[in-house]
Motif scaffolding. Structure first.
Motif, PDB file in Angstrom:
ATOM      1  N   PHE A  82       0.861  -1.174   0.000  1.00 20.97           N
ATOM      2  CA  PHE A  82       0.000   0.000   0.000  1.00 20.97           C
ATOM      3  C   PHE A  82       0.909   1.238   0.000  1.00 20.97           C
ATOM      4  N   LEU A 119       0.115   4.231   2.521  1.00 21.24           N
ATOM      5  CA  LEU A 119      -0.380   3.942   3.866  1.00 21.24           C
ATOM      6  C   LEU A 119       0.774   3.735   4.842  1.00 21.24           C
ATOM      7  N   GLY A 163      -5.208  -1.822   3.378  1.00 25.40           N
ATOM      8  CA  GLY A 163      -6.478  -1.479   2.778  1.00 25.40           C
ATOM      9  C   GLY A 163      -7.365  -2.691   2.550  1.00 25.40           C
TER      10      GLY A 163
END
Length: 436
Positions: A410, A413, A418
């Motif tokens: 991700f 992030l 996610g």
């Protein structure tokens, strides 16, 4: 009298209208505005084979010219400056522009990059991260020579503890077509640990369920996990010192990670990992559960425990570890604050104990050292800007897994994942367990 009152109201109303008009004139003549920026990574997952590249878009809403610089600085995960560059920019009134940046010449690894814009009326910083050929990453630190012997002896100690499994149905907690049971058992050192087993209600008395063993994050109190899959039972475990397993160990959050750290045979994670294996022992006593379809799953500390349990216990059929912590520990030390700030404070209170001695002990608990013994399919998730489980340490763990594996990155992030990860996990797990 009424006439004078009416005239006074009219005068007030006129004054307010004049004031509003004055404010509107001031608002129209005010030169306020802002600058909007978008930094785009020219790679879906932030991974590059050689040269990293970014696109910097900037748009001004000011009615004045904006001029200054756009600069980037690249550092290692540990903060060492590797590259920097700066360009001059000049934006017309309410103007926009696009700039492309290429960062060549970096060796394999992960890097942080900060983009800074500094113009006449605006300053801002955008933080990103990227990787260069991370599949080449390997740690220069190997396992202790007696790593396997240490854990074999630990397993033998666990086997000598009578589990005294106890299962209590909790009718008031049942919902969504699932029965809930409180599970209690004795683990390493005779400590009682607890968890929650939820099973789908089924008219088929011979139905056997695959099992998801849910392992907790750091100081997380796991509650019953329900889910909607009619083929999956869920055992959510609270390891010693967490949730409803705090009888003997009940300490402050910052203290837990240091418990017994001066002696590898007494370190709290030694018992916590055995708690997970004792939970597998429990699963294998239940006739309604599939003993050959066990998924170990968790995030953060739970991801770490999933890796450790899967490396030590071949009864695990599928491993899922999101943002696993404590991987490649000696390289992790200069990159993160937690848990090493807490550990160093503890060391300073213990005469004769050194941080190097602690690292010698923690080598036996390094996630990457368990990963190399995993035989089952394994899914790993990481956040590119994670400041607790940095991507280079997670990737080192991942590269060491010899079994079938998949990694989901991700790009933007931190210490999280996610929805894509959960969906992929469910589909791969069902394929692995032949739950069609």
């Amino acid at each position: 009298m009424m006439l004078r009152f009416t005239n006074k109201l009219l005068a007030i109303a006129c004054f307010l209208l004049m004031l509003a008009g004055t404010q509107q004139v001031f608002a129209q003549s005010d030169d306020s505005g802002t600058v909007n920026t978008i930094v785009t990574t020219n790679s879906n997952d932030g991974i590059f084979s050689s040269t990293a590249s970014y696109t910097f878009e900037v748009k001004s809403t000011y009615n004045t010219i904006q001029q200054g610089h756009i600069k980037y600085v690249v550092t290692t995960e540990a903060g060492k400056k590797m590259k920097a560059d700066s360009i001059r920019v000049k934006l017309a009134k309410q103007g926009s522009a696009t700039y492309n940046f290429s960062i060549p010449g970096l060796k394999s690894g992960f890097y942080k990059i900060n983009f800074m814009i500094n113009v006449t009326d605006y300053d801002d910083t955008t933080r990103k991260a990227f990787g260069i050929r991370p599949e080449e990453l390997r740690s220069q630190y190997g396992k202790p020579a007696d790593f396997e012997a240490f854990w074999t002896k630990t397993r033998q100690e666990l086997d000598n503890v009578k589990p005294e499994f106890k299962v209590t149905e909790m009718p008031d907690s049942s919902r969504d077509g699932r029965k809930v049971f409180l599970v209690e058992m004795k683990s390493l050192g005779g400590i009682t640990i607890r968890g929650w087993l939820t099973e789908p209600s089924s008219k088929n008395k011979n139905k056997k369920f695959a099992v998801m063993l849910g392992l907790p994050g750091y100081q997380v109190d796991l509650k019953p996990l329900y889910g909607k899959d009619p083929d999956i039972a869920i055992l959510s475990l609270n390891i010693r010192g967490q949730g409803n397993s705090r009888d003997v160990i009940n300490v402050r959050r910052e203290t837990y990670i240091t418990l017994g750290i001066e002696d590898k045979n007494k370190y709290v994670l030694r018992g916590a990992i055995m708690d997970c294996i004792r939970a597998v022992d429990f699963i294998c006593t239940r006739p309604e559960l599939r003993h050959d379809n066990i998924l170990a799953v968790g995030g953060s500390l739970g991801g770490y425990l999933s890796i450790a349990t899967s490396g030590l216990d071949k009864r695990i059929s599928f491993c899922s570890a999101a943002n696993p912590i404590l991987s490649d520990i000696r390289n992790l030390v200069p990159e993160v604050d937690w848990p090493f700030n807490d550990i160093k404070r503890y060391v300073n209170t213990r005469p004769g104990l050194t941080f190097e001695k602690v690292l010698d002990n923690m080598d036996y608990f390094d996630a990457k050292n368990f990963a190399s013994d995993i035989k089952c399919p394994t899914l790993v998730g990481l956040g590119m800007v994670d400041n607790i489980a940095p991507p280079n340490t997670v990737y080192t763990l991942y590269n060491g897994i010899p079994s079938q594996k998949h990694l989901i990155i991700f790009r933007d992030l931190g210490h999280e994942i996610g929805k894509k990860y959960v969906v992929y996990e469910g589909r791969w797990m069902r394929d692995t367990f032949a739950l069609f």
